[in-house]
Design a protein around this motif. Sequence first.
Motif, PDB file in Angstrom:
ATOM      1  N   ALA A  18       0.819  -1.218   0.000  1.00 41.21           N
ATOM      2  CA  ALA A  18       0.000   0.000   0.000  1.00 41.21           C
ATOM      3  C   ALA A  18       0.849   1.262   0.000  1.00 41.21           C
ATOM      4  CB  ALA A  18      -0.963  -0.002   1.187  1.00 41.21           C
ATOM      5  N   ALA A  21       2.319   1.680  -3.442  1.00 38.46           N
ATOM      6  CA  ALA A  21       1.274   2.015  -4.408  1.00 38.46           C
ATOM      7  C   ALA A  21       0.863   3.478  -4.260  1.00 38.46           C
ATOM      8  CB  ALA A  21       0.072   1.094  -4.224  1.00 38.46           C
ATOM      9  N   VAL A  36      -9.288   2.887  -2.277  1.00 32.97           N
ATOM     10  CA  VAL A  36      -9.530   1.443  -2.328  1.00 32.97           C
ATOM     11  C   VAL A  36     -10.889   1.139  -1.703  1.00 32.97           C
ATOM     12  CG1 VAL A  36      -8.752  -0.829  -1.515  1.00 32.97           C
ATOM     13  CG2 VAL A  36      -7.078   0.821  -2.382  1.00 32.97           C
ATOM     14  N   MET A  41      -9.881   2.455  -6.599  1.00 29.60           N
ATOM     15  CA  MET A  41      -8.622   1.760  -6.814  1.00 29.60           C
ATOM     16  C   MET A  41      -8.903   0.279  -6.605  1.00 29.60           C
ATOM     17  SD  MET A  41      -5.921   3.456  -7.662  1.00 29.60           S
ATOM     18  CE  MET A  41      -6.343   4.996  -8.452  1.00 29.60           C
ATOM     19  N   PRO A  42      -8.140  -0.585  -7.255  1.00 33.51           N
ATOM     20  CA  PRO A  42      -8.418  -2.023  -7.156  1.00 33.51           C
ATOM     21  C   PRO A  42      -8.106  -2.568  -5.766  1.00 33.51           C
ATOM     22  CG  PRO A  42      -6.344  -1.643  -8.281  1.00 33.51           C
ATOM     23  CD  PRO A  42      -6.977  -0.289  -8.093  1.00 33.51           C
ATOM     24  N   PRO A  44      -6.401  -5.325  -3.178  1.00 33.43           N
ATOM     25  CA  PRO A  44      -5.089  -5.963  -3.260  1.00 33.43           C
ATOM     26  C   PRO A  44      -5.191  -7.427  -3.676  1.00 33.43           C
ATOM     27  CG  PRO A  44      -5.798  -5.844  -0.977  1.00 33.43           C
ATOM     28  CD  PRO A  44      -6.825  -5.100  -1.793  1.00 33.43           C
ATOM     29  N   SER A  51      -0.484  -8.119   1.233  1.00 35.19           N
ATOM     30  CA  SER A  51      -1.472  -7.466   0.373  1.00 35.19           C
ATOM     31  C   SER A  51      -0.690  -6.639  -0.635  1.00 35.19           C
ATOM     32  CB  SER A  51      -2.391  -6.558   1.188  1.00 35.19           C
ATOM     33  OG  SER A  51      -3.176  -7.313   2.063  1.00 35.19           O
ATOM     34  N   TRP A  53      -0.589  -4.654  -4.603  1.00 34.64           N
ATOM     35  CA  TRP A  53      -1.343  -4.056  -5.707  1.00 34.64           C
ATOM     36  C   TRP A  53      -0.554  -4.200  -6.986  1.00 34.64           C
ATOM     37  CZ3 TRP A  53      -2.236  -2.761  -0.787  1.00 34.64           C
ATOM     38  CH2 TRP A  53      -3.556  -2.545  -0.424  1.00 34.64           C
ATOM     39  N   ASP A  54      -1.251  -4.572  -8.029  1.00 35.78           N
ATOM     40  CA  ASP A  54      -0.670  -4.755  -9.353  1.00 35.78           C
ATOM     41  C   ASP A  54      -0.516  -3.382 -10.011  1.00 35.78           C
ATOM     42  OD1 ASP A  54      -0.639  -5.041 -12.265  1.00 35.78           O
ATOM     43  OD2 ASP A  54      -1.144  -7.143 -11.943  1.00 35.78           O
ATOM     44  N   ARG A  55       0.689  -3.068 -10.443  1.00 33.36           N
ATOM     45  CA  ARG A  55       0.966  -1.760 -11.056  1.00 33.36           C
ATOM     46  C   ARG A  55       0.065  -1.501 -12.258  1.00 33.36           C
ATOM     47  NH1 ARG A  55       4.522  -1.270 -15.138  1.00 33.36           N
ATOM     48  NH2 ARG A  55       5.628  -3.117 -14.424  1.00 33.36           N
ATOM     49  N   GLU A  57      -2.949  -2.644 -12.813  1.00 38.75           N
ATOM     50  CA  GLU A  57      -4.305  -2.338 -12.345  1.00 38.75           C
ATOM     51  C   GLU A  57      -4.379  -0.926 -11.784  1.00 38.75           C
ATOM     52  OE1 GLU A  57      -5.717  -5.327  -9.648  1.00 38.75           O
ATOM     53  OE2 GLU A  57      -5.873  -6.837 -11.228  1.00 38.75           O
ATOM     54  N   LEU A  58      -3.313  -0.493 -11.109  1.00 41.54           N
ATOM     55  CA  LEU A  58      -3.273   0.884 -10.607  1.00 41.54           C
ATOM     56  C   LEU A  58      -3.309   1.874 -11.763  1.00 41.54           C
ATOM     57  CD1 LEU A  58      -0.573   0.557  -7.803  1.00 41.54           C
ATOM     58  CD2 LEU A  58      -3.051   0.806  -7.488  1.00 41.54           C
TER      59      LEU A  58
END
Length: 95
Positions: A18, A21, A36, A41-42, A44, A51, A53-55, A57-58
């Motif tokens: 997090a 991100a 989120v 925001m997607p 995690p 947890s 986050w996919d870059r 998806e961000l």
Amino acid sequence: MGRKLADGLSYPPRAMRAEQAAAYLSISTRFFDELVDAEKMPPPVKLGTASLWDRRELDAAFDNLKDEPGSESSLLRRLRELEQAHVAKGRSPKD
């Protein structure tokens, strides 16, 4: 994200915690968490207890934020569209 990764390259990682991100988006962790929670925001990806986050998806979520009503970029885009329509009708953009 001013730090370089352990391999010495300065590229954004594919998966981020997090804090990373939020830094990637240049916002606070608290605001990132709010986005989120608001599903802007997607969520995690859970890997064990981590947890992440996919870059990509961000990036996609950020692109979607730019198109939300009221965002500056959507307003500027709409102004450009109106100006182009005005010019297409044979008028000066200042008319």
